[in-house]
Design a protein around this motif. Sequence first.
Motif, PDB file in Angstrom:
ATOM      1  N   ARG A  17       0.916  -1.011   0.382  1.00  0.00           N
ATOM      2  CA  ARG A  17      -0.073   0.178   0.048  1.00  0.00           C
ATOM      3  C   ARG A  17       0.780   0.980   0.267  1.00  0.00           C
ATOM      4  O   ARG A  17       0.589   2.199  -0.563  1.00  0.00           O
ATOM      5  CB  ARG A  17      -0.229   0.055   0.965  1.00  0.00           C
ATOM      6  CG  ARG A  17      -1.860  -1.040   1.225  1.00  0.00           C
ATOM      7  CD  ARG A  17      -2.886  -1.191   1.633  1.00  0.00           C
ATOM      8  NE  ARG A  17      -3.617  -1.964   2.173  1.00  0.00           N
ATOM      9  CZ  ARG A  17      -5.171  -1.986   1.647  1.00  0.00           C
ATOM     10  NH1 ARG A  17      -5.335  -0.763   1.053  1.00  0.00           N
ATOM     11  NH2 ARG A  17      -6.187  -3.118   2.010  1.00  0.00           N
ATOM     12  N   LEU A  18       2.389   1.581   0.393  1.00  0.00           N
ATOM     13  CA  LEU A  18       2.701   2.254   0.873  1.00  0.00           C
ATOM     14  C   LEU A  18       3.189   2.232  -0.788  1.00  0.00           C
ATOM     15  O   LEU A  18       4.123   3.669  -1.339  1.00  0.00           O
ATOM     16  CB  LEU A  18       4.210   1.811   1.452  1.00  0.00           C
ATOM     17  CG  LEU A  18       4.885   2.884   1.519  1.00  0.00           C
ATOM     18  CD1 LEU A  18       5.290   4.141   2.254  1.00  0.00           C
ATOM     19  CD2 LEU A  18       6.272   2.780   2.281  1.00  0.00           C
ATOM     20  N   TRP A  19       3.927   1.939  -1.091  1.00  0.00           N
ATOM     21  CA  TRP A  19       4.211   1.052  -3.112  1.00  0.00           C
ATOM     22  C   TRP A  19       3.186   2.298  -3.672  1.00  0.00           C
ATOM     23  O   TRP A  19       3.230   2.421  -4.697  1.00  0.00           O
ATOM     24  CB  TRP A  19       4.482  -0.028  -3.216  1.00  0.00           C
ATOM     25  CG  TRP A  19       5.367  -0.109  -4.394  1.00  0.00           C
ATOM     26  CD1 TRP A  19       5.252  -1.253  -5.500  1.00  0.00           C
ATOM     27  CD2 TRP A  19       6.821  -0.486  -4.259  1.00  0.00           C
ATOM     28  NE1 TRP A  19       6.071  -0.861  -6.333  1.00  0.00           N
ATOM     29  CE2 TRP A  19       7.157  -0.777  -5.986  1.00  0.00           C
ATOM     30  CE3 TRP A  19       7.805   0.851  -3.627  1.00  0.00           C
ATOM     31  CZ2 TRP A  19       8.525   0.165  -6.311  1.00  0.00           C
ATOM     32  CZ3 TRP A  19       8.874   0.759  -4.088  1.00  0.00           C
ATOM     33  CH2 TRP A  19       9.435   0.462  -5.616  1.00  0.00           C
ATOM     34  N   VAL A  25      -3.940   7.976   5.061  1.00  0.00           N
ATOM     35  CA  VAL A  25      -3.467   9.133   5.464  1.00  0.00           C
ATOM     36  C   VAL A  25      -2.958   8.462   7.291  1.00  0.00           C
ATOM     37  O   VAL A  25      -1.679   9.130   7.479  1.00  0.00           O
ATOM     38  CB  VAL A  25      -3.906  10.021   5.831  1.00  0.00           C
ATOM     39  CG1 VAL A  25      -3.733  11.656   6.298  1.00  0.00           C
ATOM     40  CG2 VAL A  25      -4.195  10.692   4.028  1.00  0.00           C
ATOM     41  N   GLU A  26      -3.700   8.163   8.466  1.00  0.00           N
ATOM     42  CA  GLU A  26      -3.315   7.772   9.487  1.00  0.00           C
ATOM     43  C   GLU A  26      -2.884   6.451   9.128  1.00  0.00           C
ATOM     44  O   GLU A  26      -2.097   7.210  10.193  1.00  0.00           O
ATOM     45  CB  GLU A  26      -4.692   6.931   9.715  1.00  0.00           C
ATOM     46  CG  GLU A  26      -5.092   6.133  11.153  1.00  0.00           C
ATOM     47  CD  GLU A  26      -6.916   5.591  10.878  1.00  0.00           C
ATOM     48  OE1 GLU A  26      -7.176   6.538  12.409  1.00  0.00           O
ATOM     49  OE2 GLU A  26      -7.211   5.182  10.249  1.00  0.00           O
ATOM     50  N   VAL A  27      -2.443   5.306   8.331  1.00  0.00           N
ATOM     51  CA  VAL A  27      -1.457   4.291   8.567  1.00  0.00           C
ATOM     52  C   VAL A  27      -0.319   4.984   8.567  1.00  0.00           C
ATOM     53  O   VAL A  27       0.872   5.122   8.516  1.00  0.00           O
ATOM     54  CB  VAL A  27      -1.773   3.495   7.796  1.00  0.00           C
ATOM     55  CG1 VAL A  27      -0.925   2.547   7.682  1.00  0.00           C
ATOM     56  CG2 VAL A  27      -2.946   2.176   8.362  1.00  0.00           C
ATOM     57  N   LEU A  28      -0.279   6.562   7.013  1.00  0.00           N
ATOM     58  CA  LEU A  28       0.961   6.817   6.788  1.00  0.00           C
ATOM     59  C   LEU A  28       1.720   7.678   7.952  1.00  0.00           C
ATOM     60  O   LEU A  28       2.462   7.526   8.331  1.00  0.00           O
ATOM     61  CB  LEU A  28       1.431   7.679   5.485  1.00  0.00           C
ATOM     62  CG  LEU A  28       1.677   8.828   5.123  1.00  0.00           C
ATOM     63  CD1 LEU A  28       2.668   7.498   4.719  1.00  0.00           C
ATOM     64  CD2 LEU A  28       1.394   9.678   3.821  1.00  0.00           C
ATOM     65  N   LYS A 120      -9.130   8.021   6.534  1.00  0.00           N
ATOM     66  CA  LYS A 120      -9.079   7.493   5.750  1.00  0.00           C
ATOM     67  C   LYS A 120      -9.202   7.426   5.341  1.00  0.00           C
ATOM     68  O   LYS A 120      -9.635   6.021   4.171  1.00  0.00           O
ATOM     69  CB  LYS A 120     -11.124   6.627   6.509  1.00  0.00           C
ATOM     70  CG  LYS A 120     -10.833   6.751   8.449  1.00  0.00           C
ATOM     71  CD  LYS A 120     -10.413   5.668   8.948  1.00  0.00           C
ATOM     72  CE  LYS A 120     -11.087   6.108  10.307  1.00  0.00           C
ATOM     73  NZ  LYS A 120     -10.132   5.338  10.820  1.00  0.00           N
ATOM     74  N   LEU A 121      -8.923   8.002   3.874  1.00  0.00           N
ATOM     75  CA  LEU A 121      -8.683   8.318   2.731  1.00  0.00           C
ATOM     76  C   LEU A 121      -7.348   7.996   2.835  1.00  0.00           C
ATOM     77  O   LEU A 121      -6.222   8.548   3.030  1.00  0.00           O
ATOM     78  CB  LEU A 121      -8.520   9.983   1.817  1.00  0.00           C
ATOM     79  CG  LEU A 121     -10.410  10.133   2.252  1.00  0.00           C
ATOM     80  CD1 LEU A 121     -10.178  11.676   1.432  1.00  0.00           C
ATOM     81  CD2 LEU A 121     -11.245   9.370   1.577  1.00  0.00           C
ATOM     82  N   PRO A 122      -7.496   7.545   1.153  1.00  0.00           N
ATOM     83  CA  PRO A 122      -6.197   6.705   1.066  1.00  0.00           C
ATOM     84  C   PRO A 122      -5.154   8.227   0.454  1.00  0.00           C
ATOM     85  O   PRO A 122      -5.974   9.234  -0.103  1.00  0.00           O
ATOM     86  CB  PRO A 122      -6.100   5.244  -0.399  1.00  0.00           C
ATOM     87  CG  PRO A 122      -7.240   5.698  -0.412  1.00  0.00           C
ATOM     88  CD  PRO A 122      -7.885   6.474   0.537  1.00  0.00           C
TER      89      PRO A 122
END
Length: 191
Positions: A17-19, A25-28, A120-122
């Motif tokens: 997903r990072l790739w 945004v939350e995970v990033l 929650k958005l990518p």
Amino acid sequence: QEKICMAISKLKDVERRLWDGSLTVEVLEMLMEYSSRFIELSKVINMYNQDPNESQKTHQPQVPSSNREVDVALTRRTRELAAFKEERQLLQKFLGMAKIIISQVDCSMLQQRVDAIVDKLPVSELCAAFIFDDEQGTVNLVDVNKAPMVTFFNLTPSGKTILGSVAQLEGSILFDAIWKEQVEKARERTS
């Protein structure tokens, strides 16, 4: 053993997903906070990674294959998020100025976008996410260093340029006076 396999699978999913920019945004932001731990964990996992051709045989999405690529991908996504936050801040300043000076302009749609909760958005929905080379799984540093392009607010390039200039004038008494004068002139012409 099962829990380790699950953890490795989750980490690989986060790397993928990072790739591809689909990381939220939350995970990033969490990865940014614990970037050294994430990169170190990725390094350990990638040391035991299987043959890179195997992912192509099973049609698995490409993920970073080295510690350097994980670091570059994380750095790029961080830059994309920073570009979004900067543009959002400039828009907040502009909307604040517009509200004070020209209340007749309806900025509600833009205000909704500025106020939107994006956790929650990518990242790929905020910016034109950089696409890493899926076939070779490599990173082209020339392309990765290009400035991120924020798409969330649908601003034109000229609008973005003006936005930066106008935001620098925030709080300027002279600018406010000139702006109000021009608004009045425009009202007189349309009356």
